[in-house]
Design an enzyme around this catalytic site. Structure first.
Site, PDB file in Angstrom:
ATOM      1  CG  LEU A  79      84.727  78.449  43.807  1.00 39.74           C
ATOM      2  CD1 LEU A  79      85.612  79.591  44.260  1.00 39.74           C
ATOM      3  CD2 LEU A  79      85.438  77.565  42.796  1.00 39.74           C
ATOM      4  CB  CYS A  80      79.625  75.079  47.633  1.00 36.78           C
ATOM      5  SG  CYS A  80      79.343  76.561  48.588  1.00 36.78           S
ATOM      6  CG  HIS A  81      84.087  70.984  48.904  1.00 33.67           C
ATOM      7  ND1 HIS A  81      84.518  72.180  49.426  1.00 33.67           N
ATOM      8  CD2 HIS A  81      85.181  70.382  48.377  1.00 33.67           C
ATOM      9  CE1 HIS A  81      85.806  72.304  49.229  1.00 33.67           C
ATOM     10  NE2 HIS A  81      86.241  71.237  48.592  1.00 33.67           N
ATOM     11  CG  MET A 117      78.733  78.391  51.997  1.00 38.67           C
ATOM     12  SD  MET A 117      78.358  80.143  52.201  1.00 38.67           S
ATOM     13  CE  MET A 117      77.361  80.466  50.774  1.00 38.67           C
ATOM     14  CD  GLU A 118      76.486  73.143  52.319  1.00 40.02           C
ATOM     15  OE1 GLU A 118      77.076  72.833  51.271  1.00 40.02           O
ATOM     16  OE2 GLU A 118      77.048  73.765  53.243  1.00 40.02           O
ATOM     17  CG  ASP A 132      56.688  82.138  44.293  1.00 37.87           C
ATOM     18  OD1 ASP A 132      56.464  82.957  43.376  1.00 37.87           O
ATOM     19  OD2 ASP A 132      56.370  80.936  44.219  1.00 37.87           O
TER      20      ASP A 132
END
Length: 165
Positions: A79-81, A117-118, A132
């Site tokens: 749902l993120c653009h 969100m980014e 990692d």
């Protein structure tokens, strides 16, 4: 994201998930800053600082991974653009009090929706990349503190985390 009535904007009237229509919104400059950390043994931090990790340059690789992740957020988070980002920076600093590394990501664009969100994705993937690359010497590393520290632009206005000085 919630509306003025406190209802989640990604949930329709019958409870189904949907992508929010941002087409009527004005383009504004939007900036978000997120942070996080990777806590590790002092000797692991020393190994990273001295460039002795078996997989190579931990800091440089993690920074690139974070930038790349910010650009791929819409492929990772439903749902993120998809956004045309104009700037992504990832800063990684030593913190001997953790001990470990503190990560801050700043994301910017001119557009119709925010970039929180980014920024969060950039920090998360940067932290995961550090883990990692250094897990061969320290499997006890801890990732945490991932949060939005500030954002600006858009209808909802500016936000500054209370802990941001």
């Amino acid at each position: 994201m919630t509306t003025d009535a406190g209802r989640l904007t990604h949930i329709g009237a019958s409870g189904e998930a949907h992508m929010v229509d941002v087409s009527a919104k004005d383009d504004t400059v939007r900036i978000a800053v997120a942070e996080g950390f990777v806590k590790m043994k002092p000797e692991t931090l020393s190994t990273i600082r001295e460039g002795n990790a078996k997989k190579g340059d931990v800091i440089g690789t993690a920074r690139i991974a974070g930038i790349m992740a910010a650009k791929q957020t819409s492929n990772l988070i439903p749902l993120c653009h998809p956004l045309m980002l104009s700037k992504v920076t990832v800063d990684i600093e030593e913190d001997s009090d953790l001990p470990g590394l503190r990560i801050a990501a700043t994301v910017k664009l001119t557009g119709k929706t925010g970039v929180e969100m980014e920024a969060l994705t950039a920090v998360s993937v940067t932290c995961l990349t550090i883990y990692d690359m250094a897990k061969a010497v320290d499997k006890t590393m801890e990732i945490g503190g991932i949060r939005v520290m500030e954002k600006s632009g858009g209808k909802s206005g500016d936000f500054r985390h209370p802990e941001r000085s």
